[in-house]
Design an enzyme around this catalytic site. Structure first.
Site, PDB file in Angstrom:
ATOM      1  N   SER A   1       0.836  -1.210   0.000  1.00 13.89           N
ATOM      2  CA  SER A   1       0.000   0.000   0.000  1.00 13.89           C
ATOM      3  C   SER A   1       0.868   1.257   0.000  1.00 13.89           C
ATOM      4  CB  SER A   1      -0.887   0.026   1.247  1.00 13.89           C
ATOM      5  OG  SER A   1      -1.621  -1.169   1.359  1.00 13.89           O
TER       6      SER A   1
HETATM    7  N1  SAH Z   1      -0.606  -4.980   3.989  1.00 14.25           N
HETATM    8  C1  SAH Z   1       0.182  -5.242   2.803  1.00 14.25           C
HETATM    9  C2  SAH Z   1      -0.541  -4.914   1.517  1.00 14.25           C
HETATM   10  C3  SAH Z   1      -1.700  -5.804   1.302  1.00 14.25           C
HETATM   11  S1  SAH Z   1      -2.128  -6.142  -0.381  1.00 14.25           S
HETATM   12  C4  SAH Z   1       1.550  -4.567   2.875  1.00 14.25           C
HETATM   13  O1  SAH Z   1       1.845  -3.879   3.862  1.00 14.25           O
HETATM   14  O2  SAH Z   1       2.350  -4.776   1.952  1.00 14.25           O
HETATM   15  C5  SAH Z   1      -3.383  -7.316  -0.004  1.00 14.25           C
HETATM   16  C6  SAH Z   1      -2.894  -8.703   0.288  1.00 14.25           C
HETATM   17  O3  SAH Z   1      -4.017  -9.480   0.697  1.00 14.25           O
HETATM   18  C7  SAH Z   1      -2.286  -9.414  -0.904  1.00 14.25           C
HETATM   19  O4  SAH Z   1      -1.002  -9.843  -0.597  1.00 14.25           O
HETATM   20  C8  SAH Z   1      -3.218 -10.598  -1.119  1.00 14.25           C
HETATM   21  O5  SAH Z   1      -2.563 -11.770  -1.590  1.00 14.25           O
HETATM   22  C9  SAH Z   1      -3.808 -10.796   0.262  1.00 14.25           C
HETATM   23  N2  SAH Z   1      -5.095 -11.527   0.304  1.00 14.25           N
HETATM   24  C10 SAH Z   1      -6.130 -11.474  -0.559  1.00 14.25           C
HETATM   25  N3  SAH Z   1      -7.134 -12.277  -0.153  1.00 14.25           N
HETATM   26  C11 SAH Z   1      -6.717 -12.843   1.014  1.00 14.25           C
HETATM   27  C12 SAH Z   1      -7.297 -13.768   1.930  1.00 14.25           C
HETATM   28  N4  SAH Z   1      -8.514 -14.279   1.743  1.00 14.25           N
HETATM   29  N5  SAH Z   1      -6.582 -14.118   3.019  1.00 14.25           N
HETATM   30  C13 SAH Z   1      -5.335 -13.616   3.238  1.00 14.25           C
HETATM   31  N6  SAH Z   1      -4.740 -12.739   2.409  1.00 14.25           N
HETATM   32  C14 SAH Z   1      -5.414 -12.360   1.313  1.00 14.25           C
END
Ligand code: SAH
Length: 205
Positions: free
Chosen positions: A59
């Site tokens: 993000s």
């Molecule tokens: N917080 C992160 C950015 C998140 S991007 C940072 O600091 O870099 C969102 C993430 O959620 C992605 O890596 C994606 O693979 C994950 N994601 C999507 N659906 C998910 C689920 N059901 N359970 C766990 N992670 C999930």
């Protein structure tokens, strides 16, 4: 700290995104460049999301600042994050709370985040590879929950795993645009407040 990092943090403070001294300190301490694949590292201190692999993104710093401030992290908090990605948001929170458990669906990213957190010397963040929409019951209830992927609704399991008086911050809405919701559990029910529009990659199963 390098010039770009100092300038980004100054910009986040001047724009009103970063307010709390201990949160500002955490931003100074965590090296964002360590959470970014080598090809994009020169942009580590631009206020923008960047690709981290598997079609996912770290993000933008202002969004990490907004969500961290809204969560009002306390030293005694036990926190659950849904969507580890690079591990950067978890790393920031690790400096501000007692323990953070963070769940990532993609095994490759879970491993990437583990390595990044290790390099940053963080010991109170645990990465779990699973579908986070089920939460992580074993260590529940949590003081705070942060969801960093877009969900159509706050998953029911998570509302069960937050403490009474606890806070959930989440981007709630469709795949292209969401509202940043902060919900407090009061007498067993979530009281929601919207903090405006945002864009996150979607939650998948
Ligand atoms: N917080 C992160 C950015 C998140 S991007 C940072 O600091 O870099 C969102 C993430 O959620 C992605 O890596 C994606 O693979 C994950 N994601 C999507 N659906 C998910 C689920 N059901 N359970 C766990 N992670 C999930």
């Amino acid at each position: 700290m390098n010039r770009e990092k100092i300038s980004l943090i100054r910009q986040l403070i001047d724009s009103g995104y970063l307010k709390t001294p201990r949160i500002i300190k955490a931003f100074k301490e965590i090296p964002r460049e360590e959470f970014i694949p080598s090809g994009y590292r020169s942009s580590a201190y631009a206020d923008t999301p960047l690709p981290v692999g598997c079609g996912q993104t770290i993000s933008a710093p202002h969004m990490v600042a907004i969500m961290t401030e809204l969560l009002e992290p306390k030293k005694t908090d036990r926190v659950l994050e849904l969507g580890t990605g690079s591990g950067y948001q978890a790393a920031i929170l690790s400096k501000l709370v007692k323990k953070i458990i963070t769940i990532e669906l993609e095994p490759e990213l879970a491993e990437f985040a583990r390595q990044n957190l290790k390099k940053a010397g963080i010991k109170n963040a645990e990465v779990i590879c699973a579908d986070g929409s089920m939460g992580w019951e074993k260590e529940s209830p949590y003081d705070k929950i942060i969801i960093t992927c877009a969900c159509p609704e706050i998953p029911k399991k998570l509302t069960e795993q937050i403490k009474e008086g606890g806070t959930i911050a989440a981007p709630v809405g469709g795949s292209w645009r969401q509202e940043l919701i902060v919900a407090k559990k009061i007498k067993g029910r979530l009281e929601r407040k919207s903090w405006g529009g945002c864009v996150f990659v979607p939650l998948r199963h």
